[in-house]
Design an enzyme around this catalytic site. Structure first.
Site, mmCIF file in Angstrom:
data_model
loop_
_atom_site.group_PDB
_atom_site.id
_atom_site.type_symbol
_atom_site.label_atom_id
_atom_site.label_comp_id
_atom_site.label_asym_id
_atom_site.label_seq_id
_atom_site.Cartn_x
_atom_site.Cartn_y
_atom_site.Cartn_z
ATOM 1 N N HIS A 209 -10.655 -1.724 11.839
ATOM 2 C CA HIS A 209 -9.504 -2.545 11.456
ATOM 3 C C HIS A 209 -9.314 -3.607 12.550
ATOM 4 O O HIS A 209 -8.371 -3.543 13.336
ATOM 5 C CB HIS A 209 -8.277 -1.622 11.348
ATOM 6 C CG HIS A 209 -7.087 -2.249 10.698
ATOM 7 N ND1 HIS A 209 -5.818 -1.763 10.859
ATOM 8 C CD2 HIS A 209 -6.976 -3.328 9.895
ATOM 9 C CE1 HIS A 209 -4.977 -2.504 10.169
ATOM 10 N NE2 HIS A 209 -5.645 -3.462 9.584
ATOM 11 N N ASP B 106 -9.063 -9.227 9.807
ATOM 12 C CA ASP B 106 -8.573 -7.883 9.481
ATOM 13 C C ASP B 106 -9.607 -6.772 9.635
ATOM 14 O O ASP B 106 -9.245 -5.667 10.019
ATOM 15 C CB ASP B 106 -8.047 -7.891 8.032
ATOM 16 C CG ASP B 106 -7.204 -6.670 7.702
ATOM 17 O OD1 ASP B 106 -6.403 -6.255 8.562
ATOM 18 O OD2 ASP B 106 -7.346 -6.120 6.588
ATOM 19 N N SER C 29 -0.572 -2.997 11.557
ATOM 20 C CA SER C 29 0.134 -4.038 10.803
ATOM 21 C C SER C 29 1.373 -4.467 11.592
ATOM 22 O O SER C 29 1.963 -3.662 12.309
ATOM 23 C CB SER C 29 0.573 -3.507 9.443
ATOM 24 O OG SER C 29 -0.477 -2.805 8.840
ATOM 25 N N ARG D 199 2.560 -11.989 0.159
ATOM 26 C CA ARG D 199 1.227 -12.322 0.679
ATOM 27 C C ARG D 199 0.700 -13.635 0.130
ATOM 28 O O ARG D 199 1.172 -14.130 -0.890
ATOM 29 C CB ARG D 199 0.242 -11.222 0.244
ATOM 30 C CG ARG D 199 0.568 -9.835 0.749
ATOM 31 C CD ARG D 199 -0.077 -9.584 2.064
ATOM 32 N NE ARG D 199 0.485 -8.449 2.774
ATOM 33 C CZ ARG D 199 0.046 -8.035 3.951
ATOM 34 N NH1 ARG D 199 -0.962 -8.651 4.539
ATOM 35 N NH2 ARG D 199 0.606 -7.032 4.577
ATOM 36 N N LYS E 214 -9.381 -2.307 1.945
ATOM 37 C CA LYS E 214 -9.122 -1.109 2.748
ATOM 38 C C LYS E 214 -9.922 0.094 2.245
ATOM 39 O O LYS E 214 -10.394 0.912 3.034
ATOM 40 C CB LYS E 214 -7.624 -0.784 2.732
ATOM 41 C CG LYS E 214 -6.729 -1.925 3.209
ATOM 42 C CD LYS E 214 -6.968 -2.279 4.644
ATOM 43 C CE LYS E 214 -5.931 -3.273 5.144
ATOM 44 N NZ LYS E 214 -6.103 -3.620 6.544
ATOM 45 N N CYS F 175 1.640 -6.578 14.102
ATOM 46 C CA CYS F 175 1.469 -6.797 15.544
ATOM 47 C C CYS F 175 0.815 -8.147 15.833
ATOM 48 O O CYS F 175 0.344 -8.379 16.949
ATOM 49 C CB CYS F 175 0.635 -5.679 16.155
ATOM 50 S SG CYS F 175 1.519 -4.121 16.230
ATOM 51 N N ARG G 78 0.852 -1.180 0.000
ATOM 52 C CA ARG G 78 0.000 0.000 0.000
ATOM 53 C C ARG G 78 0.895 1.240 0.000
ATOM 54 O O ARG G 78 1.971 1.231 0.578
ATOM 55 C CB ARG G 78 -0.852 0.046 1.269
ATOM 56 C CG ARG G 78 -1.985 -0.915 1.325
ATOM 57 C CD ARG G 78 -2.856 -0.647 2.546
ATOM 58 N NE ARG G 78 -2.185 -0.874 3.810
ATOM 59 C CZ ARG G 78 -1.758 0.087 4.625
ATOM 60 N NH1 ARG G 78 -1.914 1.361 4.317
ATOM 61 N NH2 ARG G 78 -1.180 -0.208 5.771
ATOM 62 N N TYR H 126 -1.442 -3.858 -6.726
ATOM 63 C CA TYR H 126 -1.135 -4.623 -5.518
ATOM 64 C C TYR H 126 -2.168 -4.440 -4.402
ATOM 65 O O TYR H 126 -2.603 -3.308 -4.128
ATOM 66 C CB TYR H 126 0.246 -4.206 -4.989
ATOM 67 C CG TYR H 126 0.771 -5.185 -3.969
ATOM 68 C CD1 TYR H 126 1.406 -6.358 -4.379
ATOM 69 C CD2 TYR H 126 0.590 -4.972 -2.615
ATOM 70 C CE1 TYR H 126 1.862 -7.278 -3.460
ATOM 71 C CE2 TYR H 126 1.044 -5.886 -1.679
ATOM 72 C CZ TYR H 126 1.673 -7.036 -2.109
ATOM 73 O OH TYR H 126 2.120 -7.942 -1.190
#
Ligand code: O2Y
Ligand code: MN
Length: 596
Positions: free
Chosen positions: A226, A275, A248, A366, A206, A250, A69, A197
């Site tokens: 989120h 997510d 992200s 990914r 998102k 974590c 991103r 992507y």
């Protein structure tokens, strides 16, 4: 043209501008998917992986300049700049249409334009919403088929409604100089060009499910967050649902798929989502969560049968891998999958990999996996009414300041805990290690409007619920003075979840501290886990100096919102300062006599 639907009119308009050679309306069928896959294998967009060990799995290598991103190229285009707020990039809608509209002119020449009708959320849920993505990337179509309910099922629902979020995506020339991810929340419109992507191109994720939906949620009295969503089953078989916001890197996905080491005591975790959560107040006055997605777009590096066996099992078939390495046997490979890189490994760019050189897999590589393939998937993950949420977790990566877990004193205090959230960066994310980034509710890159108003909306949500969830903060990443992690994390986090479950039920040993309720020194279930002496005290301790600095940082962060910051946040900030000023330092639960 007379008799055209809103979608048809929009598709015609887009085709006039982008001038594709062909238009394909996606029906979402198996046959269509296989034809697309074969086409991409044929032209090199996909590489077929070993079909014996990884049936239905393919590898895609993205352009090396297009691997994540791009927050600096992501804009919220509201009429008034202040409605986007100080934490978002803003572009005036007129300027956005002129500047970026030009880039779409003829951008699909020589390509097929795919029309993807899709549903975010279970097909029959009153909380689900419709979208239509137009794209010139077959890779995006294939991923959207894994990540959403797309095709006929959505088209059928669409015919009875004009309420869909249009999202226009084109690869353009993939140049970062001509890459823009634009959101027009007032019109409920998304434009994305120049990237193929993940979060930039799979517009349901998102762009829609967080940025546009957060705006819709404020207007409609709900929340787009989120969040992962899990169910914690207790020995009686009762399942308590927990939502959790983590930035992200974590471990949000690992937590969502946690394998409990305490199954012999009857505790097990079920996965509802990894997510995103859409949270509505149900007729029963409880917060109900749906997972708007149908798949996982999980990060590969670090995922292994040790860290996340459920994901490893899920990603063993029908999966699209992006930017991982590949073994000579045609199997996907990434750092952390197993300890030794196999001989003859090919890296994510398609070159022969050599030890000591670059990583074999890109750090943001990914896999796209259907959620239903996850062994821990909850039998209720597609329930139309969602699942009732009893606890909300906020968490970040904090080496020093935050204890392993604490509970807020009230909903309002919990909103402040979320608003004051921060996390320390890892090398994978930015290249800079240990820089603290304030990330309220893990929504900094994803909130589609002024975050001050967002905090206000969270506060207001509290009074709409008869039974608001309890709010907690967790930190799996606390370190000792030598920089070693104090807590083993992963499956052992179930012990923290069990304390949370107890607290939700009005039990669980806790002490009152300036920051909230912290477990008593013997508050966590420690069956089968031996920590070195003093570790639990250190994990639960609160260092007043560190918290004074935290308070100051939070204050600076809040300042940027000026008068728009809700008073409730100022009040909670002042209350925390007051509580901290009253205590001795350092404070650990073992020293505290006050129980609750
Ligand atoms: O870099 C991307 O495009 C993907 S980022 C992502 C993917 C899945 C879930 N969460 C995230 C995130 O950045 O929060
Ligand atoms: Mn995410």
């Amino acid at each position: 043209m007379a008799g055209q639907t809103g979608v048809e009119r929009w598709v015609d308009e887009v085709a006039r501008i982008t001038r594709p050679d062909r238009i394909h309306w996606c029906d979402g069928s198996e046959g269509e998917y296989h034809k697309l896959i074969e086409g991409m294998v044929g032209d090199g967009t996909l590489i077929r992986l070993n079909q014996k060990s990884y049936p239905g799995c393919y590898l895609h290598r993205s352009n090396p300049s297009d691997v994540a991103r791009t927050e600096h190229l992501t804009f919220i285009c509201t009429s008034r700049k202040e409605d986007a707020g100080p934490t978002n990039n803003w572009m005036a809608p007129k300027e956005a249409r002129e500047r970026v509209g030009k880039l779409f002119e003829g951008s699909m020449k020589g390509r097929t334009m795919y029309v993807i009708p899709y549903i975010m959320g279970p097909a029959g849920s009153p909380y689900s919403k419709l979208g239509v993505e137009i794209t010139d990337s077959p890779y995006v179509v294939a991923n959207m088929r894994l990540m959403t309910r797309m095709g006929k099922v959505a088209l059928d629902r669409l015919s009875g409604s004009n309420g869909f979020v249009p999202g226009l995506h084109s690869l353009g020339d993939l140049s970062p100089d001509r890459r823009f991810i634009l959101h027009f929340p007032e019109e409920r419109l998304i434009w994305s060009i120049g990237s193929g992507y993940g979060g930039n191109a799979l517009l349901g994720k998102k762009c829609y499910a967080l940025r546009i939906a957060s705006w819709m949620g404020r207007e409609g009295g709900w929340l787009a967050e989120h969040n992962m969503i899990i169910g914690l089953e207790d020995p009686t078989g009762q399942v308590t649902y927990i939502a959790g916001a983590f930035p992200s890197a974590c471990g949000k996905t690992n937590l969502a798929m946690l394998v409990s080491p305490l199954q012999h005591l009857g505790y097990k975790v079920w996965t509802v989502g990894d997510d995103i959560a859409w949270l509505h107040v149900g007729p029963d006055g409880r917060l109900r969560a749906i997972n708007p997605e149908a798949g996982f777009f999980g990060v590969a590096p670090g995922t292994s049968s040790k860290t996340n066996p459920n994901m490893m099992a899920a990603a063993g078939r029908n999966t699209i891998f992006t930017n991982v390495g590949v073994t000579p046997g045609g199997e996907p490979w990434w750092e952390g999958k197993d300890p030794t890189p196999p001989d003859g490994l090919i890296d994510w760019k398609g070159n022969r990999w050599a030890p000591g050189a670059e990583k074999a897999a890109h750090p943001n590589s990914r896999f796209t996996v259907p959620a239903g393939q996850c062994p821990s998937i909850s039998p209720h993950w597609e329930d139309d009414d969602g699942v009732p949420i009893s606890a909300i977790l906020f968490g970040g990566r904090r080496a020093r300041v935050a204890p392993l877990v604490y509970q807020s004193y009230s909903w309002q205090h919990g909103v402040f805990v979320g608003a004051g959230m921060a996390s320390e960066t890892t090398a994978a994310a930015t290249g800079a290690v240990g820089v603290t980034r304030r990330d309220p509710m893990a929504m900094l890159p994803f909130c589609g409007y002024n975050m001050a108003d967002y905090f206000g909306h969270w506060v207001a949500m509290g009074s709409r619920m008869k039974h608001p969830p309890a709010i907690f903060h967790v930190n799996w990443f606390r370190k000792d003075a030598d920089g070693n992690f104090l807590w083993p994390g992963f499956g052992e986090n179930v012990r923290v979840l069990m304390w949370i479950l107890d607290r939700v039920r009005g039990r669980g040993k806790a002490v009152e501290t300036p920051i909230g309720f912290v477990p008593a020194a013997d508050g966590l279930e420690m069956d089968g886990l031996k920590l070195p002496a003093g570790t639990m005290q250190e994990l639960l301790s609160i260092d007043r100096d560190a918290w004074s600095k935290e308070l100051e940082d939070q204050g600076k962060f809040f300042e940027q919102f000026g008068d728009r910051l809700p008073n409730e946040m100022r009040q909670e900030h002042a209350k925390l300062a007051q509580r901290l000023s009253r205590v001795r330092v350092p404070l650990s639960p073992a020293e505290t006599s006050k129980g609750s």
